[in-house]
Design a protein around this motif. Structure first.
Motif, PDB file in Angstrom:
ATOM      1  N   PRO A 111      12.756 -21.848 -15.141  1.00 57.78           N
ATOM      2  CA  PRO A 111      13.038 -20.597 -14.520  1.00 57.78           C
ATOM      3  C   PRO A 111      13.993 -20.140 -14.028  1.00 57.78           C
ATOM      4  O   PRO A 111      14.531 -18.992 -13.909  1.00 57.78           O
ATOM      5  CB  PRO A 111      11.592 -20.114 -14.674  1.00 57.78           C
ATOM      6  CG  PRO A 111      10.934 -21.781 -14.083  1.00 57.78           C
ATOM      7  CD  PRO A 111      11.582 -22.416 -15.005  1.00 57.78           C
ATOM      8  N   GLY A 132      11.215 -17.990 -28.265  1.00 54.91           N
ATOM      9  CA  GLY A 132       9.953 -18.057 -26.877  1.00 54.91           C
ATOM     10  C   GLY A 132      10.540 -17.661 -25.492  1.00 54.91           C
ATOM     11  O   GLY A 132       9.981 -18.275 -24.454  1.00 54.91           O
ATOM     12  N   LEU A 133      12.311 -17.616 -25.933  1.00 59.40           N
ATOM     13  CA  LEU A 133      12.745 -17.756 -24.288  1.00 59.40           C
ATOM     14  C   LEU A 133      11.997 -16.560 -24.049  1.00 59.40           C
ATOM     15  O   LEU A 133      11.885 -15.210 -24.510  1.00 59.40           O
ATOM     16  CB  LEU A 133      14.320 -17.217 -24.332  1.00 59.40           C
ATOM     17  CG  LEU A 133      14.347 -18.493 -24.511  1.00 59.40           C
ATOM     18  CD1 LEU A 133      16.652 -18.217 -24.997  1.00 59.40           C
ATOM     19  CD2 LEU A 133      14.069 -19.825 -24.293  1.00 59.40           C
ATOM     20  N   GLU A 134      11.837 -15.693 -22.550  1.00 58.38           N
ATOM     21  CA  GLU A 134      11.309 -15.099 -21.950  1.00 58.38           C
ATOM     22  C   GLU A 134      13.002 -14.478 -21.607  1.00 58.38           C
ATOM     23  O   GLU A 134      13.300 -14.311 -20.257  1.00 58.38           O
ATOM     24  CB  GLU A 134      10.542 -15.340 -20.981  1.00 58.38           C
ATOM     25  CG  GLU A 134       8.971 -15.647 -20.767  1.00 58.38           C
ATOM     26  CD  GLU A 134       8.328 -16.508 -20.116  1.00 58.38           C
ATOM     27  OE1 GLU A 134       9.411 -16.777 -18.568  1.00 58.38           O
ATOM     28  OE2 GLU A 134       7.332 -17.455 -20.088  1.00 58.38           O
ATOM     29  N   ARG A 147      15.314 -16.473 -20.075  1.00 61.54           N
ATOM     30  CA  ARG A 147      15.119 -17.692 -19.198  1.00 61.54           C
ATOM     31  C   ARG A 147      13.937 -18.908 -20.213  1.00 61.54           C
ATOM     32  O   ARG A 147      12.693 -18.155 -20.659  1.00 61.54           O
ATOM     33  CB  ARG A 147      14.428 -17.344 -18.020  1.00 61.54           C
ATOM     34  CG  ARG A 147      15.048 -16.915 -17.290  1.00 61.54           C
ATOM     35  CD  ARG A 147      14.389 -16.679 -16.019  1.00 61.54           C
ATOM     36  NE  ARG A 147      14.821 -15.992 -15.128  1.00 61.54           N
ATOM     37  CZ  ARG A 147      15.393 -15.384 -13.598  1.00 61.54           C
ATOM     38  NH1 ARG A 147      13.285 -15.242 -13.130  1.00 61.54           N
ATOM     39  NH2 ARG A 147      15.792 -15.272 -12.875  1.00 61.54           N
ATOM     40  N   PRO A 148      14.542 -20.278 -20.580  1.00 62.53           N
ATOM     41  CA  PRO A 148      13.475 -20.657 -21.090  1.00 62.53           C
ATOM     42  C   PRO A 148      12.183 -21.360 -20.379  1.00 62.53           C
ATOM     43  O   PRO A 148      12.205 -21.162 -18.781  1.00 62.53           O
ATOM     44  CB  PRO A 148      14.566 -22.116 -21.148  1.00 62.53           C
ATOM     45  CG  PRO A 148      16.087 -21.907 -20.479  1.00 62.53           C
ATOM     46  CD  PRO A 148      15.789 -20.401 -19.994  1.00 62.53           C
ATOM     47  N   GLN A 149      11.293 -21.333 -20.594  1.00 61.55           N
ATOM     48  CA  GLN A 149      10.144 -21.167 -19.931  1.00 61.55           C
ATOM     49  C   GLN A 149       9.874 -22.259 -18.848  1.00 61.55           C
ATOM     50  O   GLN A 149       9.569 -22.838 -17.897  1.00 61.55           O
ATOM     51  CB  GLN A 149       8.462 -21.031 -20.379  1.00 61.55           C
ATOM     52  CG  GLN A 149       8.062 -20.476 -21.259  1.00 61.55           C
ATOM     53  CD  GLN A 149       6.529 -20.092 -21.793  1.00 61.55           C
ATOM     54  OE1 GLN A 149       6.789 -21.161 -21.779  1.00 61.55           O
ATOM     55  NE2 GLN A 149       6.562 -18.707 -22.739  1.00 61.55           N
ATOM     56  N   ALA A 150      10.482 -23.376 -19.169  1.00 63.39           N
ATOM     57  CA  ALA A 150      10.870 -25.061 -18.626  1.00 63.39           C
ATOM     58  C   ALA A 150      12.098 -25.360 -17.914  1.00 63.39           C
ATOM     59  O   ALA A 150      11.540 -26.015 -16.473  1.00 63.39           O
ATOM     60  CB  ALA A 150      11.048 -26.239 -19.774  1.00 63.39           C
ATOM     61  N   ARG A 155      14.104 -14.633 -28.260  1.00 64.66           N
ATOM     62  CA  ARG A 155      13.245 -13.919 -27.789  1.00 64.66           C
ATOM     63  C   ARG A 155      11.960 -14.368 -28.487  1.00 64.66           C
ATOM     64  O   ARG A 155      11.146 -15.553 -28.828  1.00 64.66           O
ATOM     65  CB  ARG A 155      12.676 -12.630 -27.917  1.00 64.66           C
ATOM     66  CG  ARG A 155      11.298 -12.405 -26.338  1.00 64.66           C
ATOM     67  CD  ARG A 155      11.119 -10.725 -26.486  1.00 64.66           C
ATOM     68  NE  ARG A 155      11.722 -10.357 -27.864  1.00 64.66           N
ATOM     69  CZ  ARG A 155      11.723  -9.034 -28.462  1.00 64.66           C
ATOM     70  NH1 ARG A 155      12.206  -8.301 -27.206  1.00 64.66           N
ATOM     71  NH2 ARG A 155      12.023  -8.448 -29.286  1.00 64.66           N
ATOM     72  N   SER A 188      14.107 -11.736 -19.072  1.00 65.71           N
ATOM     73  CA  SER A 188      14.140 -11.290 -17.191  1.00 65.71           C
ATOM     74  C   SER A 188      14.505 -10.255 -17.132  1.00 65.71           C
ATOM     75  O   SER A 188      14.162  -9.843 -15.985  1.00 65.71           O
ATOM     76  CB  SER A 188      14.682 -11.946 -16.643  1.00 65.71           C
ATOM     77  OG  SER A 188      16.021 -12.652 -16.830  1.00 65.71           O
TER      78      SER A 188
END
Length: 138
Positions: free
Chosen positions: A50, A27-29, A45-48, A23, A31
């Motif tokens: 989702p 930079g993964l989000e 989740r990777p932003q690119a 994270r 969920s």
């Protein structure tokens, strides 16, 4: 028939340390963060992408796993012998700098490979090999 990957799993021994890597450094989000029967699963989740969930799970997430098998899996994880993941990046060198600055264990600095990529590698806090690859421009 169209197939896509929806989930992939990475075994970790310490979810909080893993979150600092996946994270905070990558930079993964997050969920989902689910606990059940003394175990924990965290989905990122990777932003690119989702639609893709990377699930951090215990090394022996199946409650039916024997104590002996659980010990073997935990040992393999500690030795870094379980498979990791390869992330694609548009800037291998910048990714390397960001991840290295987080204090992650460097396995390989960025280098051009003969098979057409520039890549680098780290170990996550559980010892999993994590690579970052960038396609070389022709």
């Amino acid at each position: 028939m169209a197939l896509t990957i929806s989930h992939t799993f990475i075994a970790v021994h310490d979810h909080d340390a893993a979150l600092a890597f996946y994270r905070d450094a990558l930079g993964l989000e997050v969920s989902k963060d689910v606990s059940y029967e003394g175990m924990r699963w965290v989905s990122l989740r990777p932003q690119a992408q989702p639609e893709l969930e990377i699930v951090l799970e215990p090394p022996a997430a199946d409650p039916n796993t024997s104590a002996a098998d659980r010990a073997v899996l935990t040992d393999l994880l500690a030795k870094g012998l379980l498979r990791g993941v390869i992330f694609a990046t548009d800037d291998c060198d910048a990714t390397y700098e960001r991840v290295a600055a987080s204090g992650a264990e460097v396995v390989q600095e960025p280098m051009d490979q003969h098979y057409g990529v520039r890549d680098c590698a780290f170990r996550d806090p559980s010892g999993n090999l994590i690579r970052f690859t960038q396609a070389k421009q022709a």
